[in-house]
Scaffold this motif. Structure first.
Motif, PDB file in Angstrom:
ATOM      1  N   ILE A  97       0.858  -1.195   0.000  1.00  0.00           N
ATOM      2  CA  ILE A  97       0.000   0.000   0.000  1.00  0.00           C
ATOM      3  C   ILE A  97       0.895   1.246   0.000  1.00  0.00           C
ATOM      4  CG2 ILE A  97      -1.707   1.276   1.378  1.00  0.00           C
ATOM      5  CD1 ILE A  97      -2.575  -1.535   2.510  1.00  0.00           C
ATOM      6  N   ALA A  98       0.558   2.213  -0.861  1.00  0.00           N
ATOM      7  CA  ALA A  98       1.330   3.458  -0.923  1.00  0.00           C
ATOM      8  C   ALA A  98       0.981   4.337   0.291  1.00  0.00           C
ATOM      9  CB  ALA A  98       1.011   4.207  -2.206  1.00  0.00           C
ATOM     10  N   VAL A  99       1.951   5.123   0.748  1.00  0.00           N
ATOM     11  CA  VAL A  99       1.728   5.984   1.914  1.00  0.00           C
ATOM     12  C   VAL A  99       0.526   6.904   1.685  1.00  0.00           C
ATOM     13  CG1 VAL A  99       2.716   7.868   3.294  1.00  0.00           C
ATOM     14  CG2 VAL A  99       4.135   5.904   2.680  1.00  0.00           C
ATOM     15  N   ASP A 100       0.411   7.488   0.489  1.00  0.00           N
ATOM     16  CA  ASP A 100      -0.677   8.451   0.255  1.00  0.00           C
ATOM     17  C   ASP A 100      -2.035   7.780   0.018  1.00  0.00           C
ATOM     18  OD1 ASP A 100      -0.251   7.522  -2.279  1.00  0.00           O
ATOM     19  OD2 ASP A 100       0.315   9.454  -3.151  1.00  0.00           O
ATOM     20  N   GLU A 101      -2.066   6.440  -0.016  1.00  0.00           N
ATOM     21  CA  GLU A 101      -3.321   5.682  -0.114  1.00  0.00           C
ATOM     22  C   GLU A 101      -3.699   5.049   1.224  1.00  0.00           C
ATOM     23  OE1 GLU A 101      -5.420   4.765  -2.875  1.00  0.00           O
ATOM     24  OE2 GLU A 101      -4.484   6.626  -3.589  1.00  0.00           O
ATOM     25  N   ALA A 102      -2.770   5.065   2.175  1.00  0.00           N
ATOM     26  CA  ALA A 102      -2.891   4.187   3.345  1.00  0.00           C
ATOM     27  C   ALA A 102      -4.099   4.508   4.222  1.00  0.00           C
ATOM     28  CB  ALA A 102      -1.612   4.243   4.174  1.00  0.00           C
ATOM     29  N   ALA A 175       1.126  12.988  17.041  1.00  0.00           N
ATOM     30  CA  ALA A 175       2.034  13.620  16.068  1.00  0.00           C
ATOM     31  C   ALA A 175       3.505  13.353  16.373  1.00  0.00           C
ATOM     32  CB  ALA A 175       1.779  15.128  16.032  1.00  0.00           C
ATOM     33  N   HIS A 176       3.794  12.852  17.592  1.00  0.00           N
ATOM     34  CA  HIS A 176       5.191  12.572  17.946  1.00  0.00           C
ATOM     35  C   HIS A 176       5.665  11.191  17.498  1.00  0.00           C
ATOM     36  CE1 HIS A 176       5.138  15.805  21.351  1.00  0.00           C
ATOM     37  NE2 HIS A 176       5.072  16.312  20.145  1.00  0.00           N
ATOM     38  N   MET A 177       4.794  10.446  16.824  1.00  0.00           N
ATOM     39  CA  MET A 177       5.237   9.147  16.300  1.00  0.00           C
ATOM     40  C   MET A 177       6.421   9.326  15.363  1.00  0.00           C
ATOM     41  SD  MET A 177       1.788   7.139  15.238  1.00  0.00           S
ATOM     42  CE  MET A 177       0.700   6.428  16.466  1.00  0.00           C
ATOM     43  N   ILE A 178       7.352   8.378  15.405  1.00  0.00           N
ATOM     44  CA  ILE A 178       8.478   8.386  14.476  1.00  0.00           C
ATOM     45  C   ILE A 178       7.977   8.044  13.066  1.00  0.00           C
ATOM     46  CG2 ILE A 178      10.671   7.274  13.896  1.00  0.00           C
ATOM     47  CD1 ILE A 178      11.007   6.744  16.961  1.00  0.00           C
ATOM     48  N   TRP A 179       7.188   6.954  12.980  1.00  0.00           N
ATOM     49  CA  TRP A 179       6.556   6.548  11.719  1.00  0.00           C
ATOM     50  C   TRP A 179       5.066   6.787  11.892  1.00  0.00           C
ATOM     51  CZ3 TRP A 179       9.903   5.437   7.902  1.00  0.00           C
ATOM     52  CH2 TRP A 179      11.215   5.141   8.290  1.00  0.00           C
ATOM     53  N   ASN A 180       4.478   7.684  11.107  1.00  0.00           N
ATOM     54  CA  ASN A 180       3.063   7.988  11.290  1.00  0.00           C
ATOM     55  C   ASN A 180       2.194   6.820  10.818  1.00  0.00           C
ATOM     56  OD1 ASN A 180       2.604   8.235   8.500  1.00  0.00           O
ATOM     57  ND2 ASN A 180       3.023  10.438   8.501  1.00  0.00           N
ATOM     58  N   VAL A 181       0.886   6.958  11.024  1.00  0.00           N
ATOM     59  CA  VAL A 181      -0.020   5.839  10.763  1.00  0.00           C
ATOM     60  C   VAL A 181       0.056   5.410   9.291  1.00  0.00           C
ATOM     61  CG1 VAL A 181      -2.459   5.186  10.657  1.00  0.00           C
ATOM     62  CG2 VAL A 181      -1.563   6.341  12.692  1.00  0.00           C
ATOM     63  N   ALA A 182       0.070   6.355   8.376  1.00  0.00           N
ATOM     64  CA  ALA A 182       0.114   6.007   6.948  1.00  0.00           C
ATOM     65  C   ALA A 182       1.420   5.287   6.597  1.00  0.00           C
ATOM     66  CB  ALA A 182      -0.044   7.271   6.099  1.00  0.00           C
ATOM     67  N   GLU A 183       2.512   5.791   7.122  1.00  0.00           N
ATOM     68  CA  GLU A 183       3.814   5.140   6.855  1.00  0.00           C
ATOM     69  C   GLU A 183       3.873   3.735   7.464  1.00  0.00           C
ATOM     70  OE1 GLU A 183       6.743   9.065   6.761  1.00  0.00           O
ATOM     71  OE2 GLU A 183       6.131   8.231   8.693  1.00  0.00           O
ATOM     72  N   GLU A 187       4.446   0.318   5.340  1.00  0.00           N
ATOM     73  CA  GLU A 187       5.577  -0.568   5.638  1.00  0.00           C
ATOM     74  C   GLU A 187       5.088  -1.969   6.023  1.00  0.00           C
ATOM     75  OE1 GLU A 187       8.498   0.677   5.051  1.00  0.00           O
ATOM     76  OE2 GLU A 187       9.742  -0.976   5.810  1.00  0.00           O
ATOM     77  N   LEU A 188       4.056  -2.027   6.868  1.00  0.00           N
ATOM     78  CA  LEU A 188       3.526  -3.327   7.308  1.00  0.00           C
ATOM     79  C   LEU A 188       3.011  -4.134   6.118  1.00  0.00           C
ATOM     80  CD1 LEU A 188       2.881  -4.987   9.899  1.00  0.00           C
ATOM     81  CD2 LEU A 188       0.692  -3.775   9.999  1.00  0.00           C
ATOM     82  N   SER A 189       2.383  -3.445   5.149  1.00  0.00           N
ATOM     83  CA  SER A 189       1.766  -4.142   4.017  1.00  0.00           C
ATOM     84  C   SER A 189       2.800  -4.656   3.016  1.00  0.00           C
ATOM     85  CB  SER A 189       0.763  -3.223   3.310  1.00  0.00           C
ATOM     86  OG  SER A 189       1.441  -2.240   2.540  1.00  0.00           O
ATOM     87  N   ILE A 200      -3.762  -2.803  14.261  1.00  0.00           N
ATOM     88  CA  ILE A 200      -2.352  -2.416  14.356  1.00  0.00           C
ATOM     89  C   ILE A 200      -2.174  -1.555  15.603  1.00  0.00           C
ATOM     90  CG2 ILE A 200      -0.394  -1.311  13.213  1.00  0.00           C
ATOM     91  CD1 ILE A 200      -2.029  -1.535  10.563  1.00  0.00           C
ATOM     92  N   PHE A 201      -1.375  -2.051  16.540  1.00  0.00           N
ATOM     93  CA  PHE A 201      -0.937  -1.244  17.682  1.00  0.00           C
ATOM     94  C   PHE A 201       0.255  -0.423  17.201  1.00  0.00           C
ATOM     95  CE2 PHE A 201      -2.752  -2.763  21.845  1.00  0.00           C
ATOM     96  CZ  PHE A 201      -3.683  -3.645  21.334  1.00  0.00           C
ATOM     97  N   THR A 202       0.159   0.905  17.311  1.00  0.00           N
ATOM     98  CA  THR A 202       1.108   1.770  16.609  1.00  0.00           C
ATOM     99  C   THR A 202       2.269   2.271  17.472  1.00  0.00           C
ATOM    100  OG1 THR A 202      -0.336   3.642  17.052  1.00  0.00           O
ATOM    101  CG2 THR A 202      -0.623   2.526  14.933  1.00  0.00           C
ATOM    102  N   GLY A 203       2.467   1.682  18.635  1.00  0.00           N
ATOM    103  CA  GLY A 203       3.616   2.042  19.470  1.00  0.00           C
ATOM    104  C   GLY A 203       3.214   2.952  20.619  1.00  0.00           C
ATOM    105  N   THR A 204       4.068   2.990  21.634  1.00  0.00           N
ATOM    106  CA  THR A 204       3.749   3.720  22.864  1.00  0.00           C
ATOM    107  C   THR A 204       4.711   4.873  23.097  1.00  0.00           C
ATOM    108  OG1 THR A 204       3.100   3.393  25.189  1.00  0.00           O
ATOM    109  CG2 THR A 204       5.176   2.386  24.504  1.00  0.00           C
ATOM    110  N   PRO A 205       4.207   5.971  23.674  1.00  0.00           N
ATOM    111  CA  PRO A 205       5.113   7.057  24.076  1.00  0.00           C
ATOM    112  C   PRO A 205       5.869   6.690  25.358  1.00  0.00           C
ATOM    113  CG  PRO A 205       2.835   7.658  24.553  1.00  0.00           C
ATOM    114  CD  PRO A 205       2.793   6.318  23.881  1.00  0.00           C
ATOM    115  N   ALA A 206       6.736   7.596  25.801  1.00  0.00           N
ATOM    116  CA  ALA A 206       7.544   7.354  27.006  1.00  0.00           C
ATOM    117  C   ALA A 206       6.660   7.243  28.241  1.00  0.00           C
ATOM    118  CB  ALA A 206       8.545   8.499  27.181  1.00  0.00           C
TER     119      ALA A 206
END
Ligand code: MN
Length: 232
Positions: A97-102, A175-183, A187-189, A200-206
């Protein structure tokens, strides 16, 4: 109709805000170290490529309604950690999946906890072994009611937080994610064909840390249904 020698296991599913129908869950993907401050607290530095692990779909603990849900304290650990995360529910499958389609592939969003037996995860890491025992145990994926994407507001700019017994442990911005939801979806796809029903669990902050039996955990993301658990 197929006959089975034993009854099939119940399908894991999530409640949906404002609907009686439920969201059937197929797989649970998770992203590691997706906020810079959390990556640092786990010993990493810089913008590494995203990496993924999975939890079994039936590790899902759906958080129903307003009353607190019981989170069973798991076996074998002395160091059960909370990780509050934005959970993305896939409605339209695809590969490469392309980032701008995600974002078109997203059905909805929810607040979830990537519960972690940190002591077991650390032991596995030390020996270069799989994380499953630290991450994929029973009830390791509590998730609140899903909000359809069209009603979720601007998730990309939302705040994310977690409290234990009323004291703040984690607070950040999506907005502080390193890889945003679309990216992340893009990448996962590349590694797996995404399908409707995937979470998809998208990661946790500090601010990850230990919880004990008797603790109350509350967590939220602006615009989404909050989550409340009591650890038993
Ligand atoms: Mn996590």
């Amino acid at each position: 109709m197929t006959a089975y020698v034993l009854p099939p296991a119940p399908l894991p599913s999530l409640p949906i805000v404002g609907m009686d129908s439920r969201f059937a869950v197929r797989r649970i993907y998770c992203v590691g170290r997706n906020y810079a401050e959390h990556a640092r607290e786990m010993g990493a530095s810089g913008r590494e490529a995203p990496f993924f692990f999975l939890k079994p779909a039936d590790a899902l603990l759906p958080v129903e309604g307003a009353a607190p849900t019981t989170l069973p304290y798991p076996s074998l650990t002395q160091d059960l950690h909370h990780e509050v995360e934005l959970v993305v529910a896939i409605g339209l499958g695809g590969r490469d999946i392309a980032v701008d389609e995600a974002l078109r592939h997203i059905w909805g969003y929810a607040v979830g906890l990537d519960m972690t037996r940190r002591d077991l995860q650390a032991e596995m890491k030390k020996h270069g072994r799989p994380w499953s025992i630290g991450k994929g145990f029973d009830a390791s994926a509590p998730v609140a009611a899903l909000t359809p994407a069209a009603q979720a507001g601007n998730v990309a700019q939302a705040g994310i937080w977690l409290q234990v017994n009323g004291q703040e442990r984690q607070r950040s911005q999506i907005a502080h994610m390193i890889w945003n939801v679309a990216e992340t979806i893009a990448e996962l796809s590349r590694a797996w064909a995404l399908q409707p029903g995937d979470l998809i669990f998208t990661g946790t902050p500090a601010g990850v840390g230990a919880i004990q039996r008797g603790d109350t955990i509350t967590a939220g993301i602006d615009g989404l249904a909050p989550l409340q658990l009591v650890v038993a």
